[in-house]
Design a protein around this motif. Structure first.
Motif, PDB file in Angstrom:
ATOM      1  N   GLN A   1       0.816  -1.212   0.000  1.00  0.00           N
ATOM      2  CA  GLN A   1       0.000   0.000   0.000  1.00  0.00           C
ATOM      3  C   GLN A   1       0.850   1.264   0.000  1.00  0.00           C
ATOM      4  O   GLN A   1       0.520   2.247  -0.673  1.00  0.00           O
ATOM      5  CB  GLN A   1      -0.953  -0.018   1.199  1.00  0.00           C
ATOM      6  CG  GLN A   1      -2.052  -1.076   1.081  1.00  0.00           C
ATOM      7  CD  GLN A   1      -3.150  -0.903   2.109  1.00  0.00           C
ATOM      8  OE1 GLN A   1      -3.435   0.200   2.554  1.00  0.00           O
ATOM      9  NE2 GLN A   1      -3.785  -2.003   2.480  1.00  0.00           N
ATOM     10  N   ILE A   2       1.957   1.255   0.738  1.00  0.00           N
ATOM     11  CA  ILE A   2       2.854   2.421   0.738  1.00  0.00           C
ATOM     12  C   ILE A   2       3.372   2.705  -0.668  1.00  0.00           C
ATOM     13  O   ILE A   2       3.390   3.857  -1.125  1.00  0.00           O
ATOM     14  CB  ILE A   2       4.044   2.198   1.702  1.00  0.00           C
ATOM     15  CG1 ILE A   2       3.585   2.306   3.143  1.00  0.00           C
ATOM     16  CG2 ILE A   2       5.165   3.211   1.436  1.00  0.00           C
ATOM     17  CD1 ILE A   2       4.661   1.996   4.160  1.00  0.00           C
ATOM     18  N   LEU A   3       3.784   1.669  -1.370  1.00  0.00           N
ATOM     19  CA  LEU A   3       4.313   1.861  -2.719  1.00  0.00           C
ATOM     20  C   LEU A   3       3.256   2.478  -3.637  1.00  0.00           C
ATOM     21  O   LEU A   3       3.556   3.353  -4.457  1.00  0.00           O
ATOM     22  CB  LEU A   3       4.797   0.526  -3.284  1.00  0.00           C
ATOM     23  CG  LEU A   3       6.029  -0.073  -2.596  1.00  0.00           C
ATOM     24  CD1 LEU A   3       6.313  -1.479  -3.130  1.00  0.00           C
ATOM     25  CD2 LEU A   3       7.254   0.815  -2.784  1.00  0.00           C
ATOM     26  N   SER A   4       2.014   2.061  -3.481  1.00  0.00           N
ATOM     27  CA  SER A   4       0.934   2.605  -4.315  1.00  0.00           C
ATOM     28  C   SER A   4       0.583   4.029  -3.914  1.00  0.00           C
ATOM     29  O   SER A   4       0.411   4.908  -4.769  1.00  0.00           O
ATOM     30  CB  SER A   4      -0.317   1.719  -4.205  1.00  0.00           C
ATOM     31  OG  SER A   4      -0.072   0.434  -4.695  1.00  0.00           O
ATOM     32  N   VAL A   5       0.469   4.279  -2.616  1.00  0.00           N
ATOM     33  CA  VAL A   5       0.039   5.591  -2.119  1.00  0.00           C
ATOM     34  C   VAL A   5       1.052   6.677  -2.451  1.00  0.00           C
ATOM     35  O   VAL A   5       0.695   7.755  -2.950  1.00  0.00           O
ATOM     36  CB  VAL A   5      -0.218   5.528  -0.595  1.00  0.00           C
ATOM     37  CG1 VAL A   5      -0.372   6.929  -0.014  1.00  0.00           C
ATOM     38  CG2 VAL A   5      -1.459   4.698  -0.304  1.00  0.00           C
TER      39      VAL A   5
ATOM     40  N   ASN B   1       5.810   0.238   7.268  1.00  0.00           N
ATOM     41  CA  ASN B   1       5.043   0.134   8.509  1.00  0.00           C
ATOM     42  C   ASN B   1       3.812   1.044   8.512  1.00  0.00           C
ATOM     43  O   ASN B   1       3.623   1.883   7.628  1.00  0.00           O
ATOM     44  CB  ASN B   1       5.940   0.425   9.725  1.00  0.00           C
ATOM     45  CG  ASN B   1       6.563   1.812   9.686  1.00  0.00           C
ATOM     46  OD1 ASN B   1       5.890   2.814   9.495  1.00  0.00           O
ATOM     47  ND2 ASN B   1       7.886   1.866   9.866  1.00  0.00           N
ATOM     48  N   LEU B   2       2.983   0.854   9.532  1.00  0.00           N
ATOM     49  CA  LEU B   2       1.696   1.550   9.609  1.00  0.00           C
ATOM     50  C   LEU B   2       1.864   3.058   9.707  1.00  0.00           C
ATOM     51  O   LEU B   2       1.110   3.813   9.087  1.00  0.00           O
ATOM     52  CB  LEU B   2       0.914   1.036  10.819  1.00  0.00           C
ATOM     53  CG  LEU B   2      -0.499   1.604  10.988  1.00  0.00           C
ATOM     54  CD1 LEU B   2      -1.402   1.115   9.868  1.00  0.00           C
ATOM     55  CD2 LEU B   2      -1.074   1.225  12.347  1.00  0.00           C
ATOM     56  N   GLN B   3       2.834   3.528  10.467  1.00  0.00           N
ATOM     57  CA  GLN B   3       3.039   4.967  10.617  1.00  0.00           C
ATOM     58  C   GLN B   3       3.344   5.628   9.284  1.00  0.00           C
ATOM     59  O   GLN B   3       2.773   6.682   8.956  1.00  0.00           O
ATOM     60  CB  GLN B   3       4.169   5.235  11.605  1.00  0.00           C
ATOM     61  CG  GLN B   3       4.387   6.720  11.878  1.00  0.00           C
ATOM     62  CD  GLN B   3       5.492   6.972  12.877  1.00  0.00           C
ATOM     63  OE1 GLN B   3       6.379   6.134  13.051  1.00  0.00           O
ATOM     64  NE2 GLN B   3       5.453   8.110  13.537  1.00  0.00           N
ATOM     65  N   ASN B   4       4.234   5.048   8.510  1.00  0.00           N
ATOM     66  CA  ASN B   4       4.580   5.617   7.208  1.00  0.00           C
ATOM     67  C   ASN B   4       3.387   5.596   6.261  1.00  0.00           C
ATOM     68  O   ASN B   4       3.137   6.562   5.536  1.00  0.00           O
ATOM     69  CB  ASN B   4       5.758   4.855   6.601  1.00  0.00           C
ATOM     70  CG  ASN B   4       7.074   5.201   7.258  1.00  0.00           C
ATOM     71  OD1 ASN B   4       7.220   6.257   7.864  1.00  0.00           O
ATOM     72  ND2 ASN B   4       8.045   4.295   7.163  1.00  0.00           N
ATOM     73  N   LEU B   5       2.650   4.496   6.273  1.00  0.00           N
ATOM     74  CA  LEU B   5       1.493   4.389   5.384  1.00  0.00           C
ATOM     75  C   LEU B   5       0.412   5.388   5.753  1.00  0.00           C
ATOM     76  O   LEU B   5      -0.136   6.076   4.881  1.00  0.00           O
ATOM     77  CB  LEU B   5       0.929   2.964   5.438  1.00  0.00           C
ATOM     78  CG  LEU B   5      -0.388   2.730   4.677  1.00  0.00           C
ATOM     79  CD1 LEU B   5      -0.258   3.113   3.211  1.00  0.00           C
ATOM     80  CD2 LEU B   5      -0.821   1.271   4.827  1.00  0.00           C
ATOM     81  N   LEU B   6       0.089   5.495   7.033  1.00  0.00           N
ATOM     82  CA  LEU B   6      -0.967   6.408   7.480  1.00  0.00           C
ATOM     83  C   LEU B   6      -0.645   7.847   7.121  1.00  0.00           C
ATOM     84  O   LEU B   6      -1.498   8.591   6.621  1.00  0.00           O
ATOM     85  CB  LEU B   6      -1.166   6.262   8.993  1.00  0.00           C
ATOM     86  CG  LEU B   6      -2.246   7.127   9.637  1.00  0.00           C
ATOM     87  CD1 LEU B   6      -3.617   6.809   9.069  1.00  0.00           C
ATOM     88  CD2 LEU B   6      -2.234   6.943  11.166  1.00  0.00           C
TER      89      LEU B   6
END
Length: 228
Positions: A67-71, A157-162
């Motif tokens: 998800q991070i890569l996409s966002v 991780n969740l922090q980076n993604l959020l």
């Protein structure tokens, strides 16, 4: 002759470039907002297994990394639209920072509330610097995962993604507001974020549901005129 052909080509090129930089609200909704809502829904599905809580910020997984890569890739794309960079240009985060800081003076102070949490507020741009553009911690995490996954797996991780998703959300709303004001159209998307609310972000229109909006002063005046 050759001069006429060259002149025609230049005119065509200028028209084409103008068309690339121009966008109406419907094009925004189809090309950008629709995809954002998909990314947001993916994140919400993730929260069935990992709650949005500071204790979980360092939780990492293949799904979070994906998800991070996409966002962040979409964050880059929408910043290029805001900055009206042309498709052939090689754009870096430094180029994006120089443009965004010129366009959005208060970018570092942007505050975003995460709904349905224990008062979590995010400042995804607070560490960003125009002359030190790579200081976004979630951008650094994305870059590490993208280019050195074996050693930087925990950066997914969740922090980076959020924070990356919140940053993307802000840029989405900034762009649609800009389009609405330029075109005299609604300056909000056609649906409400299920995750975020930007503090002190002023718009002419207010969206309250899918394709549902509160009435503006202009709407009321038009109704009054019709009833006369």
């Amino acid at each position: 002759n050759a001069n006429h052909i060259a002149g025609f080509n230049n005119i065509y090129k200028n028209v084409k470039l103008e068309r690339i930089s121009f966008m109406n609200r419907e094009e925004f909704l189809i090309s950008y907002w629709k995809y954002y809502t998909i990314l947001e829904d993916d994140f919400i599905t993730l929260t069935r297994y990992v709650s949005i809580d500071e204790h979980n910020y360092k939780t990492y997984s293949d799904e979070i990394m994906k998800q991070i890569l996409s966002v962040v890739s979409e964050f880059e794309n929408i910043c290029k639209v805001i900055c009206e960079f042309k498709g052939s240009q090689r754009i870096t985060i430094k180029n994006i920072a120089e443009c965004i800081f010129d366009k959005i003076e208060d970018i570092k102070s942007v505050e975003i509330v995460v709904k349905h949490t224990k008062d979590i507020k995010l400042n995804p741009f607070s560490k960003w610097e125009k002359n030190n553009s790579s200081e976004l911690f979630w951008w650094k995490g994305y870059n590490s995962v993208k280019h050195n996954r074996r050693e930087s797996y925990m950066e997914g991780n969740l922090q980076n993604l959020l924070n990356a998703l919140a940053a993307l959300y802000y840029m989405e709303l900034y762009l649609v507001r800009k389009i609405g004001r330029n075109n005299g159209d609604k300056d909000v998307p056609n649906s409400v974020s299920k995750l975020f609310k930007i503090v002190n972000f002023e718009t002419k229109d207010t969206v309250i549901g899918y394709d549902l909006y509160t009435m503006t002063d202009e709407d009321c005046k038009e109704i009054i005129e019709l009833c006369k």
